[in-house]
Design a protein around this motif. Structure first.
Motif, PDB file in Angstrom:
ATOM      1  N   ALA A 181     -19.383 -13.127  32.607  1.00 56.55           N
ATOM      2  CA  ALA A 181     -20.558 -13.029  33.477  1.00 56.55           C
ATOM      3  C   ALA A 181     -20.835 -11.602  33.933  1.00 56.55           C
ATOM      4  N   CYS A 182     -19.887 -10.695  33.683  1.00 53.61           N
ATOM      5  CA  CYS A 182     -19.995  -9.316  34.173  1.00 53.61           C
ATOM      6  C   CYS A 182     -19.887  -8.339  33.001  1.00 53.61           C
ATOM      7  N   THR A 183     -20.832  -7.434  32.905  1.00 55.82           N
ATOM      8  CA  THR A 183     -20.818  -6.451  31.815  1.00 55.82           C
ATOM      9  C   THR A 183     -19.553  -5.604  31.847  1.00 55.82           C
ATOM     10  N   HIS A 184     -19.157  -5.180  33.038  1.00 53.55           N
ATOM     11  CA  HIS A 184     -17.988  -4.314  33.186  1.00 53.55           C
ATOM     12  C   HIS A 184     -16.745  -5.188  33.399  1.00 53.55           C
ATOM     13  N   SER A 185     -16.339  -5.892  32.361  1.00 56.89           N
ATOM     14  CA  SER A 185     -15.196  -6.799  32.450  1.00 56.89           C
ATOM     15  C   SER A 185     -13.919  -6.081  32.050  1.00 56.89           C
ATOM     16  N   ARG A 186     -12.854  -6.361  32.792  1.00 58.02           N
ATOM     17  CA  ARG A 186     -11.578  -5.712  32.541  1.00 58.02           C
ATOM     18  C   ARG A 186     -10.446  -6.746  32.619  1.00 58.02           C
ATOM     19  N   ALA A 187      -9.594  -6.741  31.612  1.00 57.38           N
ATOM     20  CA  ALA A 187      -8.363  -7.521  31.655  1.00 57.38           C
ATOM     21  C   ALA A 187      -7.227  -6.591  32.043  1.00 57.38           C
ATOM     22  N   VAL A 188      -6.280  -7.117  32.796  1.00 61.27           N
ATOM     23  CA  VAL A 188      -5.088  -6.326  33.081  1.00 61.27           C
ATOM     24  C   VAL A 188      -4.179  -6.357  31.848  1.00 61.27           C
ATOM     25  N   GLU A 189      -3.315  -5.363  31.742  1.00 59.74           N
ATOM     26  CA  GLU A 189      -2.462  -5.207  30.564  1.00 59.74           C
ATOM     27  C   GLU A 189      -1.603  -6.444  30.313  1.00 59.74           C
ATOM     28  N   ASN A 190      -1.223  -7.137  31.364  1.00 58.10           N
ATOM     29  CA  ASN A 190      -0.358  -8.314  31.244  1.00 58.10           C
ATOM     30  C   ASN A 190      -1.129  -9.613  30.986  1.00 58.10           C
ATOM     31  N   PHE A 236     -21.231  -5.048  42.550  1.00 54.24           N
ATOM     32  CA  PHE A 236     -20.452  -6.257  42.819  1.00 54.24           C
ATOM     33  C   PHE A 236     -19.162  -6.213  42.001  1.00 54.24           C
ATOM     34  N   ILE A 237     -18.040  -6.466  42.662  1.00 51.92           N
ATOM     35  CA  ILE A 237     -16.744  -6.496  41.984  1.00 51.92           C
ATOM     36  C   ILE A 237     -16.034  -7.793  42.334  1.00 51.92           C
ATOM     37  N   ALA A 238     -15.666  -8.547  41.310  1.00 60.67           N
ATOM     38  CA  ALA A 238     -14.890  -9.773  41.501  1.00 60.67           C
ATOM     39  C   ALA A 238     -13.552  -9.623  40.802  1.00 60.67           C
ATOM     40  N   THR A 239     -12.504 -10.107  41.427  1.00 61.86           N
ATOM     41  CA  THR A 239     -11.188 -10.032  40.798  1.00 61.86           C
ATOM     42  C   THR A 239     -10.384 -11.301  41.032  1.00 61.86           C
ATOM     43  N   ASP A 240      -9.733 -11.743  39.972  1.00 61.54           N
ATOM     44  CA  ASP A 240      -8.729 -12.787  40.097  1.00 61.54           C
ATOM     45  C   ASP A 240      -7.586 -12.241  40.952  1.00 61.54           C
ATOM     46  N   CYS A 271     -22.301  -5.609  37.654  1.00 60.03           N
ATOM     47  CA  CYS A 271     -21.135  -6.373  38.101  1.00 60.03           C
ATOM     48  C   CYS A 271     -19.886  -6.025  37.289  1.00 60.03           C
ATOM     49  N   MET A 272     -18.758  -5.983  37.988  1.00 61.88           N
ATOM     50  CA  MET A 272     -17.454  -5.729  37.371  1.00 61.88           C
ATOM     51  C   MET A 272     -16.527  -6.887  37.721  1.00 61.88           C
ATOM     52  N   ALA A 273     -15.633  -7.244  36.769  1.00 63.18           N
ATOM     53  CA  ALA A 273     -14.687  -8.329  37.016  1.00 63.18           C
ATOM     54  C   ALA A 273     -13.350  -8.014  36.379  1.00 63.18           C
ATOM     55  N   PHE A 274     -12.296  -8.530  37.000  1.00 63.80           N
ATOM     56  CA  PHE A 274     -10.929  -8.371  36.507  1.00 63.80           C
ATOM     57  C   PHE A 274     -10.271  -9.742  36.385  1.00 63.80           C
ATOM     58  N   GLY A 275      -9.466  -9.935  35.327  1.00 64.45           N
ATOM     59  CA  GLY A 275      -8.765 -11.203  35.178  1.00 64.45           C
ATOM     60  C   GLY A 275      -7.577 -11.099  34.255  1.00 64.45           C
ATOM     61  N   ASP A 276      -6.795 -12.202  34.208  1.00 66.43           N
ATOM     62  CA  ASP A 276      -5.603 -12.210  33.358  1.00 66.43           C
ATOM     63  C   ASP A 276      -5.381 -13.523  32.625  1.00 66.43           C
ATOM     64  N   ALA A 285     -14.242  -6.284  28.150  1.00 67.91           N
ATOM     65  CA  ALA A 285     -14.801  -5.039  27.624  1.00 67.91           C
ATOM     66  C   ALA A 285     -13.792  -3.900  27.648  1.00 67.91           C
ATOM     67  N   GLY A 286     -12.745  -4.050  28.446  1.00 68.05           N
ATOM     68  CA  GLY A 286     -11.719  -3.012  28.522  1.00 68.05           C
ATOM     69  C   GLY A 286     -10.444  -3.565  29.120  1.00 68.05           C
ATOM     70  N   VAL A 287      -9.382  -2.797  29.038  1.00 68.78           N
ATOM     71  CA  VAL A 287      -8.083  -3.183  29.574  1.00 68.78           C
ATOM     72  C   VAL A 287      -7.629  -2.115  30.564  1.00 68.78           C
ATOM     73  N   VAL A 288      -7.115  -2.554  31.716  1.00 73.13           N
ATOM     74  CA  VAL A 288      -6.609  -1.644  32.732  1.00 73.13           C
ATOM     75  C   VAL A 288      -5.103  -1.865  32.871  1.00 73.13           C
ATOM     76  N   PRO A 289      -4.387  -0.978  33.545  1.00 78.30           N
ATOM     77  CA  PRO A 289      -2.944  -1.182  33.712  1.00 78.30           C
ATOM     78  C   PRO A 289      -2.611  -2.538  34.333  1.00 78.30           C
ATOM     79  N   SER A 290      -1.395  -2.966  34.136  1.00 74.93           N
ATOM     80  CA  SER A 290      -0.955  -4.290  34.570  1.00 74.93           C
ATOM     81  C   SER A 290      -0.974  -4.432  36.093  1.00 74.93           C
ATOM     82  N   ASN A 291      -0.786  -5.668  36.544  1.00 73.53           N
ATOM     83  CA  ASN A 291      -0.712  -5.879  37.988  1.00 73.53           C
ATOM     84  C   ASN A 291       0.517  -5.192  38.589  1.00 73.53           C
TER      85      ASN A 291
END
Length: 283
Positions: free
Chosen positions: A235-244, A16-20, A220-225, A254-260
């Motif tokens: 709510a998701c173990t594999h949580s990622r914030a974008v660089e911005n 499951f992948i959720a993204t803002d 579950c994976m999630a992305f947000g800013d 849990a980690g940071v990915v490149p910006s939008n």
């Protein structure tokens, strides 16, 4: 089914992948990259559910993701509403009783403009610009009334979104809390804050999806800013914030990915699919 002799990594356990959207998946111009559509189709083929998680209404999200809408779960209205296809999986509406008082408090404050966000339609009473145009951006089904009081009993109210002419952090987030006992006020953008039921949250919506579909957080994976993505990430173990992302959001992930601007969400999803194919996993 996993190929014998190969250990399945945590990344490849994701179902499951959720993204803002705004500030996360959408580019800095607010445009949804067309590359998301084939990626969602590939995710579906692998048995991975994809969920846009936004403060936007269902009608707007369905229109935005129309090429793959039947393969998608929609977390709408900052988590107050979840729909799959045209079926409602979850609704956490505001009680009708306090809505009139909340609207009056917003109306009394110069530079604040309310949107009453129903399960199917959004309602506005102010015709001023740029509010009117900005309200119609995330709300495709937007009805103009003489007074929002007319709409309180029309349909379940998911939230009251408030446009702040200057800064939501300096306007609504400071003046509205005394009028919102037992409710939640969330900063959801530079010019926006949202009033919702105390338990309405993207993260609570994800937990309900996990419960109904039998998913564990580590699947579950999630992305947000932004601040309204904190529950989603938690709510998701594999949580990622974008660089911005806002600093507190980056700290919570849990980690940071490149910006939008660099399409970090797309790149991460593509990498997940490559690893799934490399591991030769068929879900």
């Amino acid at each position: 089914m996993r190929v014998r002799g190969k250990r399945r990594s945590g990344f490849c356990m994701i179902k499951f992948i959720a993204t803002d959207l705004d500030g996360t998946l959408l580019d800095p111009r607010g445009v949804l990259p067309n590359e998301i559509f084939p990626l969602v189709a590939r995710l579906s083929e692998c048995g991975i559910l994809f969920a846009p998680a936004s403060g936007r209404q269902y009608a707007n999200l369905k229109k935005l993701f129309f090429p793959v809408w039947e393969k998608t779960i929609f977390i709408c209205e900052n988590g107050a509403l979840v729909r799959q296809g045209d079926k409602t999986l979850y609704l956490n509406a505001l009680s009708a009783a306090p809505i009139k008082g909340i609207l009056d408090a917003v109306r009394r404050t110069e530079g604040l403009f309310p949107i009453l966000c129903g399960a199917d339609n959004a309602y506005i009473e102010n015709k001023e610009e740029p509010f009117r145009t900005r309200a119609r951006g995330p709300y495709s089904n937007c009805i103009e009334l003489q007074s929002l009081d007319e709409a309180i009993e029309r349909e379940p109210v998911c939230k009251i979104s408030v446009y702040n002419a200057r800064s939501a952090q300096e306007q609504g987030m400071k003046v509205l809390p005394p009028f919102l006992e037992g409710l939640k006020l969330t900063l959801s953008g530079e010019h926006w804050c949202d009033i919702s039921a105390a338990t309405a949250d993207k993260g609570e919506a994800v937990k309900e999806i996990q419960k109904q579909l039998g998913l564990a957080p580590d699947e579950c994976m999630a992305f947000g800013d932004h601040m309204n993505d904190l529950g989603l990430l938690r709510a998701c173990t594999h949580s990622r914030a974008v660089e911005n992302a806002y600093p507190p959001v980056r700290a919570a992930a849990a980690g940071v990915v490149p910006s939008n601007a660099e399409y970090g969400v797309l790149k991460t999803i593509a990498a997940l699919l490559r690893e799934r194919e490399k591991e030769n996993i068929h879900v």
